[in-house]
Design an enzyme around this catalytic site. Structure first.
Site, PDB file in Angstrom:
ATOM      1  CG  ASN A   8     121.079  67.983  44.061  1.00  0.00           C
ATOM      2  OD1 ASN A   8     121.739  69.090  44.717  1.00  0.00           O
ATOM      3  ND2 ASN A   8     120.461  67.246  44.735  1.00  0.00           N
ATOM      4  NE  ARG A  92     117.722  69.388  47.228  1.00  0.00           N
ATOM      5  CZ  ARG A  92     118.742  69.018  48.275  1.00  0.00           C
ATOM      6  NH1 ARG A  92     119.976  68.873  47.892  1.00  0.00           N
ATOM      7  NH2 ARG A  92     118.442  69.097  49.344  1.00  0.00           N
ATOM      8  CG  HIS A 181     115.333  67.246  53.648  1.00  0.00           C
ATOM      9  ND1 HIS A 181     115.442  66.479  55.235  1.00  0.00           N
ATOM     10  CD2 HIS A 181     116.267  66.844  52.943  1.00  0.00           C
ATOM     11  CE1 HIS A 181     116.664  66.216  55.134  1.00  0.00           C
ATOM     12  NE2 HIS A 181     117.291  66.369  53.934  1.00  0.00           N
ATOM     13  CG  LEU A 219     113.648  58.683  58.796  1.00  0.00           C
ATOM     14  CD1 LEU A 219     113.512  57.592  59.826  1.00  0.00           C
ATOM     15  CD2 LEU A 219     114.028  59.843  59.915  1.00  0.00           C
ATOM     16  CG  ASN A 221     124.019  60.369  54.280  1.00  0.00           C
ATOM     17  OD1 ASN A 221     124.286  60.167  55.588  1.00  0.00           O
ATOM     18  ND2 ASN A 221     124.738  60.061  53.453  1.00  0.00           N
ATOM     19  NE  ARG A 251     123.988  67.483  57.833  1.00  0.00           N
ATOM     20  CZ  ARG A 251     122.833  67.555  56.848  1.00  0.00           C
ATOM     21  NH1 ARG A 251     121.785  68.285  57.196  1.00  0.00           N
ATOM     22  NH2 ARG A 251     122.961  67.052  55.818  1.00  0.00           N
ATOM     23  CG  MET A 292     120.342  52.880  59.524  1.00  0.00           C
ATOM     24  SD  MET A 292     120.655  52.901  61.075  1.00  0.00           S
ATOM     25  CE  MET A 292     119.852  54.684  61.388  1.00  0.00           C
ATOM     26  N   GLY A 341     114.233  55.384  55.804  1.00  0.00           N
ATOM     27  CA  GLY A 341     112.718  55.414  56.214  1.00  0.00           C
ATOM     28  C   GLY A 341     112.222  54.288  55.098  1.00  0.00           C
ATOM     29  CD  GLU A 342     112.286  55.697  49.888  1.00  0.00           C
ATOM     30  OE1 GLU A 342     112.696  54.908  49.119  1.00  0.00           O
ATOM     31  OE2 GLU A 342     112.303  56.984  49.743  1.00  0.00           O
ATOM     32  CD  GLU A 402     114.754  65.101  48.165  1.00  0.00           C
ATOM     33  OE1 GLU A 402     115.305  64.061  48.091  1.00  0.00           O
ATOM     34  OE2 GLU A 402     115.010  66.163  48.598  1.00  0.00           O
TER      35      GLU A 402
HETATM   36  P1  ADP Z   1     120.550  61.400  51.034  1.00  0.00           P
HETATM   37  O1  ADP Z   1     120.190  61.991  52.293  1.00  0.00           O
HETATM   38  O2  ADP Z   1     121.993  61.371  50.813  1.00  0.00           O
HETATM   39  O3  ADP Z   1     119.803  61.785  49.691  1.00  0.00           O
HETATM   40  P2  ADP Z   1     119.276  58.853  50.974  1.00  0.00           P
HETATM   41  O4  ADP Z   1     117.773  59.353  51.141  1.00  0.00           O
HETATM   42  O5  ADP Z   1     119.539  58.074  49.571  1.00  0.00           O
HETATM   43  O6  ADP Z   1     120.406  59.901  51.146  1.00  0.00           O
HETATM   44  O7  ADP Z   1     119.620  57.883  52.255  1.00  0.00           O
HETATM   45  C1  ADP Z   1     121.111  57.457  52.345  1.00  0.00           C
HETATM   46  C2  ADP Z   1     120.823  56.563  53.684  1.00  0.00           C
HETATM   47  O8  ADP Z   1     120.009  55.385  53.449  1.00  0.00           O
HETATM   48  C3  ADP Z   1     122.436  55.743  53.638  1.00  0.00           C
HETATM   49  O9  ADP Z   1     123.407  56.413  54.101  1.00  0.00           O
HETATM   50  C4  ADP Z   1     121.976  54.646  54.285  1.00  0.00           C
HETATM   51  O10 ADP Z   1     122.251  54.950  55.785  1.00  0.00           O
HETATM   52  C5  ADP Z   1     120.453  54.365  54.219  1.00  0.00           C
HETATM   53  N1  ADP Z   1     120.084  53.266  53.546  1.00  0.00           N
HETATM   54  C6  ADP Z   1     119.996  52.935  52.482  1.00  0.00           C
HETATM   55  N2  ADP Z   1     119.893  51.616  52.108  1.00  0.00           N
HETATM   56  C7  ADP Z   1     119.428  51.006  53.298  1.00  0.00           C
HETATM   57  C8  ADP Z   1     118.881  49.863  53.772  1.00  0.00           C
HETATM   58  N3  ADP Z   1     118.934  48.642  53.002  1.00  0.00           N
HETATM   59  N4  ADP Z   1     119.055  49.621  55.135  1.00  0.00           N
HETATM   60  C9  ADP Z   1     119.292  50.582  55.849  1.00  0.00           C
HETATM   61  N5  ADP Z   1     119.597  51.674  55.723  1.00  0.00           N
HETATM   62  C10 ADP Z   1     119.737  52.158  54.255  1.00  0.00           C
END
Ligand code: ADP
Length: 416
Positions: A8, A92, A181, A219, A221, A251, A292, A341-342, A402
């Protein structure tokens, strides 16, 4: 074992993972960061090295040097790529335009076509082209497969994909909603369709999988929503670029385009506005932090900007779920995925709390339990008597992957 090396390439980074598509296991992986800057660094994770992690600081002038560094790290820290059974390299690629609607075996014409798409994705496709070119040189004995972030959304209905602009302008400039995505939305929505709780519900209701109405919220970055009917996308929140839609880390998502002209008339250059919208807006712009976890911390200490940022973030999410319920004629499964989201149960409950009118609920214990598994977090008491599954609609958390999705698609194509 047969594996795929997934690459990637970002503008200043190269992320990689060696994946075994059959087991879904990531054998090793890492990231080279700050490519092109005075000091770069690489972090390599492998079960074979004693510490599990090898860090290397070095100047990394370009993506060629980055990939050479990655190959060195595999040599030194393992696993040996010669013994890893690599059958393909999966790349990717963010933008496939209207040309690439499927994973594609890379040849010179494909590289040229991805390069031709650079005007549509000036921030992303140049790095992809560079990454593909150096990888074809250094790993010339392997088939290379490009997997496009836009491909899943190629079949969007015209009503969802078309901007209400002058048709000659849209035709001349390739302006439409492409969606991004896609690899994640496809992976997650298929995992939902195959999940035992969903299968049991559809069977109990005598419904076919083709009728399953899903909303997926990716959800991370970057953030995007999709509406999926029977596995096919019918709408998505990112559009011509990954700027549209939900509030993201840096953004703004949906915006009145009039703001852009106002700022340019006020003296900002187009490139200033570009930077503002891609790098200085969203959670970072509103609250001063794009992660977040940090925004939460600030909000919990009473920071008014961070609280407002969370409200804006949640308001936009609810609005999209409501809009997609209207597009789909109802929702059977609402799914959260990616970093926020996770992991962030408060975002999940914050979205669902006001959506009872759609039948969506949250079970606090299930929602707050930590797990890496795909799971149901809505209230189970809704289940029909005698049924072990919760009744539709469900709220779910499904971890996205992904790299695995790219590895599977690359292997399938490479094996023909
Ligand atoms: P990307 O879009 O860069 O692939 P990810 O899907 O890994 O990113 O998401 C990254 C974001 O997830 C971080 O910027 C953070 O805001 C959020 N994140 C990661 N762990 C947690 C958590 N335990 N609680 C809340 N937000 C989280």
């Amino acid at each position: 074992m047969a594996t795929v090396l997934v690459l990637n390439s970002g503008s200043s980074s190269l992320k990689y993972q060696l994946v075994d598509p059959a087991s879904g296991r990531s054998v090793a992986g890492g990231i080279v960061e700050r490519i092109g800057e005075p000091t770069g660094s690489a972090t390599h994770q492998s079960g074979e090295s004693e510490t599990g992690e090898t860090v290397r600081d070095a100047r990394v002038p370009d993506h060629g040097a980055a990939l050479r560094l990655v190959l060195d790290l595999f040599d030194e820290a393992g696993p040996s790529l010669a013994d890893a059974g690599i059958t393909a390299v999966g790349h990717r690629v963010v933008h496939g335009g209207a040309v690439f609607t499927e994973p594609t075996l890379v040849d010179d014409d494909v590289v040229a076509a991805v390069r031709d798409l650079i005007p549509l994705a000036p921030l992303h496709n140049p790095a992809a082209v560079e990454g593909i070119e150096v990888a074809r040189e250094l790993l010339a004995h392997l088939p290379h497969v490009a997997v496009f972030d836009t491909a899943f959304f190629a079949p969007l209905p015209a009503a969802a994909a078309t901007y209400a602009l002058d048709r000659e302008v849209t035709a001349e400039h390739g302006i439409r909603r492409y969606g991004f995505h896609g690899t994640s939305h496809e992976f997650v929505s298929s995992a939902v369709t195959a999940h035992p709780a969903v299968v049991a519900n559809l069977t109990a209701e005598g419904r076919r999988p083709e009728s399953l109405r899903q909303v997926v919220l990716h959800l991370g970055n970057g953030a995007s929503a999709s509406a999926v009917l029977g596995g096919r996308p019918v709408d998505t929140s990112m559009g011509f670029t990954p700027l549209e839609g939900l509030v993201m880390g840096t953004r703004p998502g949906d915006l009145d385009p009039g703001i852009v002209f106002h700022l340019i008339r006020a003296g900002l250059s187009p490139s200033d506005v570009d930077t503002l919208l891609n790098k200085r807006s969203g959670l970072l712009g509103m609250a001063g932090a794009n992660d977040m976890r940090e925004v939460r911390k600030l909000a919990d200490t009473g920071d008014a900007d961070a609280r407002l940022a969370l409200e804006v973030y949640l308001h936009r999410l609810r609005k999209y779920v409501g809009a997609y319920a209207a597009v789909l004629g109802g929702i059977d499964v609402l799914t959260f995925t990616a970093g926020v989201g996770e992991n962030d149960h408060r975002i999940r409950s914050g979205v669902v709390r006001d959506l009872k009118f759609l039948g969506l609920t949250i079970d606090p214990a299930a929602n707050e339990a930590r797990s890496d598994e795909a799971r149901v977090v809505s209230v189970r008491e809704q289940a029909a008597p005698g049924s072990t599954a919760a009744a539709l609609p469900l709220v779910m958390v499904v971890p996205t992957n992904e790299e695995l999705a790219i590895a599977r698609q690359a292997m399938e194509l490479a094996e023909g």
